[in-house]
Design an enzyme around this catalytic site. Structure first.
Site, PDB file in Angstrom:
ATOM      1  CD  GLU A 104      -2.850  -1.333   2.273  1.00  0.00           C
ATOM      2  OE1 GLU A 104      -4.083  -1.168   2.187  1.00  0.00           O
ATOM      3  OE2 GLU A 104      -2.268  -1.648   3.336  1.00  0.00           O
ATOM      4  CD  GLU A 124      -3.553  -6.458   3.597  1.00  0.00           C
ATOM      5  OE1 GLU A 124      -2.865  -5.425   3.612  1.00  0.00           O
ATOM      6  OE2 GLU A 124      -3.562  -7.246   2.628  1.00  0.00           O
TER       7      GLU A 124
END
Ligand code: T1G
Length: 686
Positions: A104, A124
């Site tokens: 990210e 995740e």
């Protein structure tokens, strides 16, 4: 050592993240990044920023240890927004395993350069979460919808080559991250490396792609991640808010608590008292016994690059063992883990013989013969004569007393239990059973062997059944008791499969073979306390020669791929109830799960109390990696913490009203409950 350093080379600001072991984006890294970016921004001499990391990998994610703690600002979303808004282009150089928050960060920069060998992913969902710092919004603005949705919902990493092709990387280089970063900075300056602001790119997920992924989505975790990805059609700031709300929701979920616990369980078990002892060499291995377990263990060693000598009593057994190992390796070829050429090379490292003298130079010898104390003691007596000084002498017994086996040798300090799980070349768990005399170096060497065989080793002291089988032997009785009290076995299986087990206890015993349990029950009959309830249904099944899958009939009837309930079982149950004056009652699925889990937690607590296991998390690891325990619950003692120890004490006390012998509240469980503590508190004490 500061987590983030800045060094200026002409017009290029080199920003280095250095926070071992995996540069997780913890508080220090976040603050360091903000300071470095603001420093570069305010320095007129600087025209471009090149971000990279030291060590084995670029940022491997947010710092998982911080989850569940009070948030410390700046959070990762704020850091990513700052990177994206930077007036000076930021090129990010990625190496190692750039995952989650690390990717990210890279998505928020204006260009990305990979270093060969790099893997990139958003894992995740494997932690019961979803990308929470813009991954579901920025990724679809840089790559096609299918790639983005696959990465977000599968959690699986992609290769650098695939990332370059998808446009996630703008270049792929070889070399040291710092050198590549400097070169990349200069390429941005001279225009050979193009930059772009992610926020200005259009979302590339189509409605059809969303529908396709929705249609195949399994479970709450993926559905939630898809909901966030769907918001990428909104303006970025709105989409980021939708993502953040869903992330916070996930952070509070039991599934996240369980999966985070499972992540750390896999790693915590390596922390053992003997870790600092000198581990011995492990170049070659020996295996005694070429049955399913022996052949599996030999296969695991061969796959780890160790030459193996396998011993069997007769020539036909020698041939059978080589055939089984060849089949095991064939499976690895089918799964694409091995090429045919590699298989042949690996088989070239295998010696199968009846001559035990061939084990003289082996660094480690693992005995996997018939589960009889006499047979094992005889084998170890011979190994003591044959094996070189310092060789690790291990037994793969799954129940028997390792100390008694060690006592047959003149070197009990070199004897240890290495309890593999079937199939031994596939199952990740290895129980390392430490005898009274076992030397610390042998324990350390066994954990090194486990790492070499890509196993998760869990340390256990000696007791009947060690950690896993001891607890299994106890909680399995609860399913037989519920069956006798009125719950159809197929309902018990279905309830536990609903809870998350891959297979219920009756289906598992049919798979393992009903005859094994029957032999154990017969062996234990003379020692069974009078006050212990005994259920005869399974004996009735075995008396018919119905041993489960291997005889196409057990509790279930197996016809090709289909399985149906064996109606005779319900009749045996009814006959036994009438004989014992038991009036059957209805059970809800929740009652079945509560009872089964209370039994598991009870014995697990006793295993910790008696220090058979080092910590509660070791018990959790055993069940996660050896007994198919549902990962999202994190293991039996993590389940206990989520459920509430006081609730479990009350439940056990309730059950004890009917059966005070089987249901007893372990002292440790009561103590922790009364102190308002959890099993995880004991893990922290380590
Ligand atoms: N946070 C904290 N500690 C971590 C960590 C992390 N992300 N990753 C690894 N460690 C510790 C680990 O516990 C061990 O500690 C040591 O580092 C070495 O790890 C907002 C929410 C990177 C592939 O899920 O998959 O970003 O036991 O033994 O085999 O969207 O670690 O030595 O004390 O595993 O070489 C997403 C998790 C987080 C990646 C390296 N990231 N890590 O494997 O070493 S969520 C992940 C891994 C997120 C954002 C969200 C692997 C690895 P100790 P190791 P390895």
């Amino acid at each position: 050592m500061t987590a983030v350093e800045i060094r200026k080379e002409g017009e290029v600001a080199l920003v280095k993240i250095d926070s071992p072991p995996v540069n997780a984006a913890g508080y220090d890294v976040r603050v360091g990044l903000v300071n470095a970016i603001q420093d570069a921004a305010s320095d007129d001499a600087i025209k471009v920023i090149a971000l990279f990391a030291a060590g084995r990998t670029f940022v491997a994610g947010a710092d998982i240890r911080e989850f569940g703690q009070p948030p410390k600002l700046p959070g990762l979303p704020e850091v990513c927004d700052l990177l994206e808004a930077s007036a000076k282009p930021i090129v990010c150089v990625l190496h190692g395993t750039t995952l989650g928050g690390g990717l990210e960060i890279a998505l928020s920069c204006q260009a990305r350069v990979g270093i060969k060998g790099l893997k990139l992913g958003l894992p995740e969902v494997n932690l019961g979460l979803l990308p929470g710092a813009g991954g579901t919004q920025r990724l679809p603005r840089l790559v096609d919808g299918k790639t983005a949705l696959t990465m977000i919902t599968s959690g699986k990493p992609i290769s650098a080559e695939a990332a370059l092709e998808a446009g996630l990387l703008d270049d792929l280089q070889d070399g040291d991250p710092e050198a590549v970063a400097l070169a990349a900075g200069q390429q941005v300056l001279d225009g050979t490396l193009k930059t772009r602001v992610t926020a200005e790119q259009d979302n590339r997920i189509t409605a059809d792609e969303l529908n396709t992924f929705r249609a195949k989505a399994k479970g709450e975790l993926v559905t939630r991640a898809l909901k966030a990805a769907e918001a990428s059609s909104l303006p970025l700031s709105e989409g980021l808010q939708v993502e953040r709300d869903l992330f916070v929701e996930a952070l509070g979920s039991n599934a996240h608590k369980g999966l985070k616990h499972a992540f750390f369980a896999e790693r915590a078990v390596a922390h053992i008292p003997e870790a600092k002892a000198d581990a011995r060499d492990l170049k070659s291995g020996g295996v005694i016994g070429g049955g399913t377990m022996g052949s599996g263990i030999a296969t695991a060693m061969l796959l780890a690059g160790m030459p193996v000598t396998l011993i069997e009593m007769e020539e036909d057994r020698v041939a059978f063992a080589r055939e089984t190992i060849t089949k095991n390796l064939g499976g690895a070829v089918k799964r694409g883990k091995l090429t045919e050429g590699q298989r042949d090379a690996v088989l070239g490292m295998l010696t199968c013989t009846t001559d035990m003298a061939a084990l003289a130079d082996a660094d480690v010898v693992i005995e996997a013969v018939f589960e009889s104390m006499d047979v094992k003691r005889e084998v170890f007596g011979k190994l003591d004569q044959i094996c070189k000084p310092g060789a690790v002498l291990a037994t793969n017994t799954s129940y028997l007393d390792v100390d008694k086996i060690a006592a047959t040798t003149s070197r009990p300090q070199d004897v240890i239990g290495l309890h593999f799980f079937s199939p031994a070349h596939v199952m990740r768990l290895l129980e390392v059973v430490v005898g009274k005399e076992t030397a610390p170096e042998i324990v350390a060497t066994s954990f090194r062997l486990a790492k070499k065989l890509r196993k998760i080793a869990v340390r256990s002291e000696v007791c009947d059944g060690f950690i896993g089988n001891r607890i299994l032997a106890h909680y399995r009785k609860s399913s037989a008791y519920m069956q006798l009290d009125g719950a159809p076995f197929e309902q018990i299986d279905a309830a536990l499969e609903g809870f998350g087990f891959a297979m219920g206890p009756f289906a598992v015993s049919d798979l393992a073979g009903q005859d094994i349990g029957w032999a154990t029950r017969k062996r234990q009959a003379e020692f069974r306390p009078a006050e212990e309830r005994y259920v005869e249904i399974a004996d009735r099944v075995c008396e018919q020669g119905w041993f489960g899958r291997k005889s196409a009939k057990g509790f279930y009837i197996y016809d090709g791929k289909t399985r149906s309930v064996n109606p005779a079982v319900a009749e045996y149950a009814q006959v036994e109830r009438e004989a014992k004056g038991i009036s059957p009652r209805k059970f809800t699925d929740a009652e079945i799960v509560d009872c089964y889990m209370a039994a598991m937690v009870s014995e697990a607590a006793r295993v910790v109390e008696e220090k058979i296991a080092l910590r509660p998390i070791d018990v959790d690891a055993v069940f996660l990696f050896g007994y198919g325990f549902p990962r999202h619950w994190g293991g039996p003692l993590q389940y206990a913490d989520i459920t509430g120890l006081d609730v479990l004490v009350q439940r056990i006390e309730e059950y004890a009203k009917e059966d005070p012998y089987y249901w007893q509240v372990p002292a440790l469980l009561r103590e922790l409950a009364e102190a308002g503590k959890s099993f995880n508190d004991l893990n922290k004490e380590g």
